[in-house]
Design a protein around this motif. Structure first.
Motif, PDB file in Angstrom:
ATOM      1  N   LEU A 141       0.974  -1.193  -0.033  1.00 53.03           N
ATOM      2  CA  LEU A 141      -0.022   0.036  -0.063  1.00 53.03           C
ATOM      3  C   LEU A 141       0.889   1.298   0.109  1.00 53.03           C
ATOM      4  CD1 LEU A 141      -2.676  -1.093   2.367  1.00 53.03           C
ATOM      5  CD2 LEU A 141      -2.639  -1.064  -0.060  1.00 53.03           C
ATOM      6  N   ASN A 142       2.255   1.273  -0.110  1.00 52.20           N
ATOM      7  CA  ASN A 142       2.992   2.177   0.002  1.00 52.20           C
ATOM      8  C   ASN A 142       2.893   3.003  -1.215  1.00 52.20           C
ATOM      9  OD1 ASN A 142       4.161   1.257   2.268  1.00 52.20           O
ATOM     10  ND2 ASN A 142       6.418   1.055   1.293  1.00 52.20           N
ATOM     11  N   GLU A 143       3.401   4.297  -1.299  1.00 49.04           N
ATOM     12  CA  GLU A 143       3.183   5.290  -2.196  1.00 49.04           C
ATOM     13  C   GLU A 143       4.004   4.666  -3.591  1.00 49.04           C
ATOM     14  OE1 GLU A 143       2.155   7.133  -4.464  1.00 49.04           O
ATOM     15  OE2 GLU A 143       2.080   9.067  -3.414  1.00 49.04           O
ATOM     16  N   ARG A 144       3.861   5.217  -4.626  1.00 50.06           N
ATOM     17  CA  ARG A 144       4.575   4.366  -5.724  1.00 50.06           C
ATOM     18  C   ARG A 144       6.228   4.911  -5.531  1.00 50.06           C
ATOM     19  NH1 ARG A 144       5.069   7.054 -11.350  1.00 50.06           N
ATOM     20  NH2 ARG A 144       3.815   9.094 -11.103  1.00 50.06           N
ATOM     21  N   MET A 145       6.989   4.196  -6.028  1.00 49.75           N
ATOM     22  CA  MET A 145       8.519   4.480  -5.909  1.00 49.75           C
ATOM     23  C   MET A 145       8.896   5.465  -6.800  1.00 49.75           C
ATOM     24  SD  MET A 145      11.812   4.145  -5.915  1.00 49.75           S
ATOM     25  CE  MET A 145      12.440   2.904  -6.958  1.00 49.75           C
ATOM     26  N   TYR A 146       9.236   6.606  -6.448  1.00 54.66           N
ATOM     27  CA  TYR A 146       9.495   7.663  -7.611  1.00 54.66           C
ATOM     28  C   TYR A 146      11.112   7.700  -8.286  1.00 54.66           C
ATOM     29  CZ  TYR A 146       5.286  10.375  -8.089  1.00 54.66           C
ATOM     30  OH  TYR A 146       4.038  10.936  -8.321  1.00 54.66           O
ATOM     31  N   GLY A 147      11.832   6.624  -7.948  1.00 53.76           N
ATOM     32  CA  GLY A 147      13.151   6.475  -8.483  1.00 53.76           C
ATOM     33  C   GLY A 147      14.045   7.551  -8.144  1.00 53.76           C
ATOM     34  N   GLU A 148      14.777   7.988  -9.401  1.00 55.44           N
ATOM     35  CA  GLU A 148      15.678   9.049  -9.098  1.00 55.44           C
ATOM     36  C   GLU A 148      15.106  10.558  -8.767  1.00 55.44           C
ATOM     37  OE1 GLU A 148      18.352   8.638 -12.311  1.00 55.44           O
ATOM     38  OE2 GLU A 148      18.678   6.619 -12.236  1.00 55.44           O
ATOM     39  N   LEU A 149      13.620  10.292  -8.620  1.00 52.51           N
ATOM     40  CA  LEU A 149      13.283  11.685  -8.441  1.00 52.51           C
ATOM     41  C   LEU A 149      13.068  12.222  -7.006  1.00 52.51           C
ATOM     42  CD1 LEU A 149      10.340  12.259 -11.214  1.00 52.51           C
ATOM     43  CD2 LEU A 149      12.746  12.695 -11.463  1.00 52.51           C
ATOM     44  N   GLN A 150      13.058  10.999  -6.124  1.00 50.15           N
ATOM     45  CA  GLN A 150      13.050  11.061  -4.783  1.00 50.15           C
ATOM     46  C   GLN A 150      13.876  11.838  -3.977  1.00 50.15           C
ATOM     47  OE1 GLN A 150      10.575   6.689  -3.930  1.00 50.15           O
ATOM     48  NE2 GLN A 150      12.926   7.126  -2.987  1.00 50.15           N
ATOM     49  N   GLY A 151      13.357  13.035  -3.506  1.00 50.59           N
ATOM     50  CA  GLY A 151      14.143  14.181  -2.674  1.00 50.59           C
ATOM     51  C   GLY A 151      14.385  15.030  -3.722  1.00 50.59           C
ATOM     52  N   LEU A 152      14.162  15.292  -4.917  1.00 47.62           N
ATOM     53  CA  LEU A 152      14.331  16.302  -5.439  1.00 47.62           C
ATOM     54  C   LEU A 152      13.187  17.146  -5.309  1.00 47.62           C
ATOM     55  CD1 LEU A 152      15.636  14.701  -9.047  1.00 47.62           C
ATOM     56  CD2 LEU A 152      16.800  15.432  -7.114  1.00 47.62           C
ATOM     57  N   ASN A 153      13.407  18.480  -5.619  1.00 43.76           N
ATOM     58  CA  ASN A 153      12.596  19.580  -5.627  1.00 43.76           C
ATOM     59  C   ASN A 153      11.575  19.591  -6.882  1.00 43.76           C
ATOM     60  OD1 ASN A 153      11.515  22.574  -6.655  1.00 43.76           O
ATOM     61  ND2 ASN A 153      11.606  22.513  -4.308  1.00 43.76           N
ATOM     62  N   LYS A 154      10.326  19.687  -6.908  1.00 41.73           N
ATOM     63  CA  LYS A 154       9.592  19.370  -8.129  1.00 41.73           C
ATOM     64  C   LYS A 154       9.547  20.570  -9.306  1.00 41.73           C
ATOM     65  CE  LYS A 154       6.123  16.913  -5.431  1.00 41.73           C
ATOM     66  NZ  LYS A 154       4.666  16.649  -4.976  1.00 41.73           N
ATOM     67  N   GLN A 155       9.645  21.825  -8.443  1.00 43.55           N
ATOM     68  CA  GLN A 155       9.989  22.948  -9.528  1.00 43.55           C
ATOM     69  C   GLN A 155      11.340  22.895 -10.119  1.00 43.55           C
ATOM     70  OE1 GLN A 155       7.499  25.363 -10.569  1.00 43.55           O
ATOM     71  NE2 GLN A 155       9.108  25.640 -12.039  1.00 43.55           N
ATOM     72  N   GLU A 156      12.284  22.501  -9.353  1.00 38.67           N
ATOM     73  CA  GLU A 156      13.697  22.410  -9.917  1.00 38.67           C
ATOM     74  C   GLU A 156      13.715  21.464 -10.895  1.00 38.67           C
ATOM     75  OE1 GLU A 156      16.326  22.159  -6.626  1.00 38.67           O
ATOM     76  OE2 GLU A 156      16.091  24.289  -6.096  1.00 38.67           O
ATOM     77  N   THR A 157      13.123  20.384 -10.578  1.00 40.11           N
ATOM     78  CA  THR A 157      13.135  19.235 -11.383  1.00 40.11           C
ATOM     79  C   THR A 157      12.423  19.574 -13.014  1.00 40.11           C
ATOM     80  OG1 THR A 157      13.001  17.511  -9.736  1.00 40.11           O
ATOM     81  CG2 THR A 157      12.514  16.732 -11.862  1.00 40.11           C
ATOM     82  N   ALA A 158      11.216  20.265 -12.685  1.00 33.92           N
ATOM     83  CA  ALA A 158      10.509  20.720 -14.033  1.00 33.92           C
ATOM     84  C   ALA A 158      11.498  21.807 -14.864  1.00 33.92           C
ATOM     85  CB  ALA A 158       9.334  21.423 -13.764  1.00 33.92           C
ATOM     86  N   ASP A 159      12.289  22.733 -14.041  1.00 32.73           N
ATOM     87  CA  ASP A 159      13.126  23.638 -14.995  1.00 32.73           C
ATOM     88  C   ASP A 159      14.186  22.715 -15.248  1.00 32.73           C
ATOM     89  OD1 ASP A 159      11.656  25.453 -13.836  1.00 32.73           O
ATOM     90  OD2 ASP A 159      13.030  25.895 -12.051  1.00 32.73           O
TER      91      ASP A 159
END
Length: 345
Positions: free
Chosen positions: A201-219
């Protein structure tokens, strides 16, 4: 004596009828539910987190019953038996789905996935408010993910329940863990609710995105690429899970472990995550892969389903206990609240 009398009177009430699930399709927030074609009008909402309030929804007329059937059973470990015997015991039961309250990484706008971070102060408040919303709905079993933010949400929510049963986490990781966590009082056992934690029931594993800022990742990668990782059904982020992969484990667990509890007459709450719950809702509501990707779940808002005759009927988000609307959904919920009122006042 008082505790024993309360145990005999208040509990998972047997079904004496149910509302007809047919009618028009409505939307509360981002959740759909079906209005009843006959009966009284009840306003569902408003709440601070419901985006599109629906009023004047027609629900079945509910009348009180004098039934005093004893229905609470001593707590026992859940059975995985989903055969014909459990299906024969099926009656009307409640299923509550609850996304955890705001986490510390939600607040920081970071990809969290399977990283185990706790709730913020706001998340704690959301969990408590969620508990107020379900405080008159019976809960016999609780399932959570293996992550602390979901477990905190479940525990905090149950502090508000008027039945005052104590949620107890079941430790089945070893024989020693089972032995050391055993309860030796039958009366105490009857006043507890087993809590089962499952990594499925865990959240889906976000791989190499885990811990990254969402806005910075989009940029960095572009908004379209990040949106595809976050919202497509079958495209995973780098070395992570897609929603489809998350659904495979979450729905399989629901069908194997949780659905048999509903079939046997247990009322169940699931405290989990946006994507694992989206997966389960996809199964319950028979959504397509295109429909589920647009489904958004707010933190700390419980959703109620009624399970009747093998079918799941969405009832939207329970509102505050001072409002009567949600308890008109079924006679059993109305009776449960009535008996709580009689015993606690």
């Amino acid at each position: 004596m008082a505790a024993a009398a309360f145990h005999n009177i208040v509990g998972t009430l047997p079904a004496h009828g149910s509302c007809n699930g047919s009618g028009s399709q409505n939307w509360v927030g981002n959740f759909s539910w079906r209005a009843i074609s006959k009966g009284v009008s009840v306003e569902i909402g408003p709440s601070r987190r419901v985006r599109h309030c629906v009023s004047g929804c027609k629900l079945g007329v509910i009348r009180a019953s004098t039934s005093q059937t004893p229905v609470f059973n001593p707590v026992s470990l859940p059975s995985n038996n989903s055969g014909n015997d459990s299906r024969k015991k099926s009656n009307e039961t409640a299923l509550i789905l609850m996304r955890h309250g705001e986490s510390l990484w939600n607040e920081k706008n970071l990809f969290t996935g399977c990283v185990d971070v706790p709730l913020t102060k706001k998340g704690v408040e959301e969990a408590i408010e969620a508990g107020n919303r379900i405080s008159n709905i019976p809960v016999d079993m609780i399932y959570t993910s293996a992550l602390i933010r979901a477990q905190m949400t479940a525990m905090l929510a149950m502090t508000q329940h008027r039945r005052k049963k104590v949620p107890v986490i079941m430790h089945n990781e070893s024989e020693q863990a089972k032995a050391w966590s055993q309860i030796f009082s039958d009366e105490t056992t009857r006043q507890t609710i087993p809590v089962i934690a499952a990594w499925q029931l865990n959240e889906r594993m976000y791989g190499e995105l885990q811990g990254l800022n969402k806005q910075e990742t989009a940029d960095r990668y572009g908004k379209e690429q990040v949106h595809e990782w976050r919202r497509s059904y079958d495209i995973p982020p780098p070395n992570g899970e897609s929603l489809e992969m998350c659904a495979e484990r979450a729905v399989a667990y629901f069908k194997e472990h949780i659905e048999p509890q509903l079939l046997s007459g247990k009322n169940v709450m699931i405290a989990a995550h946006g994507n694992s719950l989206r997966s389960i809702i996809m199964y319950l509501d028979k959504l397509t892969s295109q429909e589920v990707i647009s489904l958004e779940l707010s933190t700390g808002i419980p959703m109620l389903y009624i399970f009747k005759e093998g079918k799941f009927i969405r009832r939207g988000s329970p509102i505050a206990p001072s409002e009567a609307g949600v308890y008109a959904y079924t006679r059993s919920l109305a009776l449960y609240r009535q008996k709580l009122d009689e015993m606690l006042h």
